[in-house]
Design an enzyme around this catalytic site. Structure first.
Site, mmCIF file in Angstrom:
data_model
loop_
_atom_site.group_PDB
_atom_site.id
_atom_site.type_symbol
_atom_site.label_atom_id
_atom_site.label_comp_id
_atom_site.label_asym_id
_atom_site.label_seq_id
_atom_site.Cartn_x
_atom_site.Cartn_y
_atom_site.Cartn_z
ATOM 1 N N PHE A 8 0.487 9.904 -8.307
ATOM 2 C CA PHE A 8 0.412 8.478 -7.979
ATOM 3 C C PHE A 8 -0.112 7.663 -9.137
ATOM 4 O O PHE A 8 -0.341 6.503 -9.021
ATOM 5 C CB PHE A 8 -0.468 8.266 -6.743
ATOM 6 C CG PHE A 8 -0.011 9.112 -5.587
ATOM 7 C CD1 PHE A 8 1.302 9.068 -5.171
ATOM 8 C CD2 PHE A 8 -0.871 9.983 -4.963
ATOM 9 C CE1 PHE A 8 1.746 9.856 -4.122
ATOM 10 C CE2 PHE A 8 -0.442 10.776 -3.908
ATOM 11 C CZ PHE A 8 0.863 10.718 -3.495
ATOM 12 N N THR A 24 0.838 -1.203 0.000
ATOM 13 C CA THR A 24 0.000 0.000 0.000
ATOM 14 C C THR A 24 0.874 1.255 0.000
ATOM 15 O O THR A 24 0.622 2.216 -0.734
ATOM 16 C CB THR A 24 -0.925 0.019 1.236
ATOM 17 O OG1 THR A 24 -1.763 -1.147 1.202
ATOM 18 C CG2 THR A 24 -1.802 1.261 1.255
ATOM 19 N N TRP A 31 2.632 1.501 -3.413
ATOM 20 C CA TRP A 31 1.698 1.900 -4.480
ATOM 21 C C TRP A 31 1.631 3.421 -4.583
ATOM 22 O O TRP A 31 1.513 3.977 -5.679
ATOM 23 C CB TRP A 31 0.306 1.329 -4.188
ATOM 24 C CG TRP A 31 -0.728 1.690 -5.219
ATOM 25 C CD1 TRP A 31 -1.042 0.983 -6.338
ATOM 26 C CD2 TRP A 31 -1.579 2.853 -5.242
ATOM 27 N NE1 TRP A 31 -2.028 1.627 -7.050
ATOM 28 C CE2 TRP A 31 -2.382 2.776 -6.399
ATOM 29 C CE3 TRP A 31 -1.739 3.941 -4.390
ATOM 30 C CZ2 TRP A 31 -3.321 3.734 -6.734
ATOM 31 C CZ3 TRP A 31 -2.681 4.918 -4.717
ATOM 32 C CH2 TRP A 31 -3.459 4.807 -5.872
ATOM 33 N N HIS A 32 1.724 4.091 -3.432
ATOM 34 C CA HIS A 32 1.587 5.547 -3.436
ATOM 35 C C HIS A 32 2.808 6.249 -4.018
ATOM 36 O O HIS A 32 2.697 7.399 -4.465
ATOM 37 C CB HIS A 32 1.324 6.066 -2.028
ATOM 38 C CG HIS A 32 -0.116 5.899 -1.614
ATOM 39 N ND1 HIS A 32 -0.614 4.706 -1.131
ATOM 40 C CD2 HIS A 32 -1.165 6.760 -1.638
ATOM 41 C CE1 HIS A 32 -1.902 4.856 -0.868
ATOM 42 N NE2 HIS A 32 -2.266 6.077 -1.175
ATOM 43 N N GLY A 33 3.954 5.618 -3.978
ATOM 44 C CA GLY A 33 5.120 6.287 -4.561
ATOM 45 C C GLY A 33 6.386 5.475 -4.407
ATOM 46 O O GLY A 33 6.518 4.675 -3.478
#
Length: 468
Positions: A468, A316, A319-321
């Site tokens: 993102f 998680t 996934w954001h960066g």
């Protein structure tokens, strides 16, 4: 092209809706496909080819799975092909610089970083498209045989660049046949205007406070100013992202679709677990369905549950960066959720509601420090400022100025993040529905006009989740 721009509001959107409503049902998906490709190509004239390539790959994988329905190995190969190509491209374009930099740092190598630009929305449309091939392999949905319909689903302009992450199963029936009535379109317009107001009037205004505070060297930041800054960011990211999600959901309704909600007053949560059931709901649901449950969820005992939770929260964050601060941010929440699940949860429920809320809200605010600041030294310096450990004092003239000039916007942000308005409006709507209906329309028109006035003069209009 962002939703909160004059080009989109008075150019792209009305033209698309005009053609869409005038067209017969059988070519509506063709209009969605063409408009979606045009919308994406406006911002990514080169990488639109990449988006179309992965879309065709997943469509082809689906057709092959259907054709070789009785051959388990062939179906599995089709799924693996889809996963490898989608996740491989995501890895190359989003994570290659991160991986190369870390290899060079650890092993002293000099691998050249190609520094590929990040295609807009690649994380969103990759997850959306993968939901199709995975669910098809699991026999949860039927194959889509029409390529136009499938591209229309992936490239649907309201949700392609910033979600919500709409799974194929969410809209499979509506892709084939959908009702577009006056009531649904009116609801959609109302939701869209609410999202536009969140983005333009709240996120942008409160975001300028964070921009001002974060421009000050953290070593010179008084305690109160540091708190004002991170609270401003706390509300900016909420109104920015939930506003964009509302606009997407509203436009979905205008087009006859029902997208899943993505936010449900997350800052009212009384635990971190509850916060994540209210924040970016479609992402949490995606990871739960396609990572946590397939790994066994909580069915394999304590250690396997711990492992599964840590893997999900590591992913998680990632996934954001492609940066360690995002990994840290993900693991931070993973660790808190594990503590709540095994130790803290039962004690937390015994506390008064206000203490439960303070616990959750403060930990979420701390989390935004990890999220927004990209280096460990910046994160450490900001926490020092928040707890008065940098020797810069409690406040100064800038603190007073920021408080006095932004008190109203802070107050509106606080009230707007609660269910107060909804609870206040509900009995009115029940007692005098006609008057409520007229008032609602008048308020929506006024809010829209205020947004446009703001947009005409605004020079500050970033969108945080584009990266993102």
């Amino acid at each position: 092209m962002v939703f909160s721009s004059m080009t989109f509001l008075f150019g792209f959107l009305p033209i698309v809706l005009l053609f869409y409503y005038a067209a017969p049902l059988k070519i509506k998906n063709l209009i969605l496909m063409v408009s979606g490709i045009f919308f994406y190509a406006w911002g990514e004239p080169v990488y639109v080819v990449l988006m179309l390539f992965t879309t065709v790959v997943d469509y082809t994988a689906g057709r092959l799975m259907d054709k070789m329905d009785s051959n388990k190995k062939a179906r599995l190969l089709c799924l693996l092909g889809s996963l490898i190509i989608n996740l491989g491209l995501l890895c190359v374009f989003k994570y290659s610089s991160f991986i190369i930099t870390n290899i060079n740092n650890v092993f002293g190598t000099t691998i050249i970083d190609p520094k590929l630009p990040l295609p807009i929305g690649i994380s969103f449309y990759t997850f959306q498209s993968l939901s199709y091939t995975i669910d098809l392999y699991m026999r949860k949905i039927k194959v889509q045989k029409n390529l136009v319909n499938y591209i229309a689903y992936v490239a649907l302009f309201p949700q392609i660049v910033a979600g919500p992450i709409v799974r194929y199963a969410d809209v499979a029936n509506e892709l084939e046949s959908r009702q577009i009535g006056y009531s649904k379109v009116a609801d959609g317009i109302g939701i869209f205007i609410r999202g536009l107001a969140k983005k333009l009037l709240l996120a942008n205004n409160i975001g300028m406070v964070w921009t001002t505070v974060s421009a000050t060297p953290f070593e010179q930041l008084p305690t109160m100013t540091a708190w004002i800054g991170i609270l401003a960011f706390t509300f900016q990211i909420y109104y920015d992202f939930s506003g964009y999600s509302d606009m997407a959901i509203g436009m979905g309704k205008m087009l006859g679709f029902n997208f899943p909600i993505n936010f449900d007053h997350p800052y009212m949560a009384k635990s971190i677990s509850e916060f994540w059931r209210r924040w970016h709901i479609t992402l949490g649901s995606w990871f739960k369905s396609y990572v946590y449950f397939p790994m066994g969820g909580n069915r394999g005992g304590t250690w396997k549950t711990l492992r599964n939770l840590l893997v999900v929260w590591f992913l998680t964050g990632l996934w954001h960066g492609a940066s360690w601060n995002f990994v840290l941010w993900g693991l931070y929440f993973g660790a808190l959720i594990i503590l709540e699940k095994f130790f803290l949860g039962k004690w937390l429920k015994k506390l008064p509601n206000i203490l439960q809320w303070m616990y959750a809200f403060l930990l979420v605010v701390f989390g935004w420090v990890f999220f927004e600041l990209t280096s460990i030294s910046q994160i450490g310096a900001y926490f020092k400022a928040m707890f008065g450990l940098n020797g810069a004092g409690f406040g100064n003239q800038q603190t007073i100025y920021l408080l006095l000039t932004n008190a109203i916007v802070f107050l509106v942000c606080i009230v707007g993040s609660t269910t107060f308005l909804r609870k206040t409006a509900k009995p009115v709507a029940g007692k005098v529905p006609k008057i409520y209906g007229y008032l609602k329309v008048i308020i929506e028109i006024v809010v829209f006009l205020v947004c446009i006035c703001y947009l005409v003069n605004a020079s500050y209009n970033p969108f945080l989740y584009f990266r993102f």
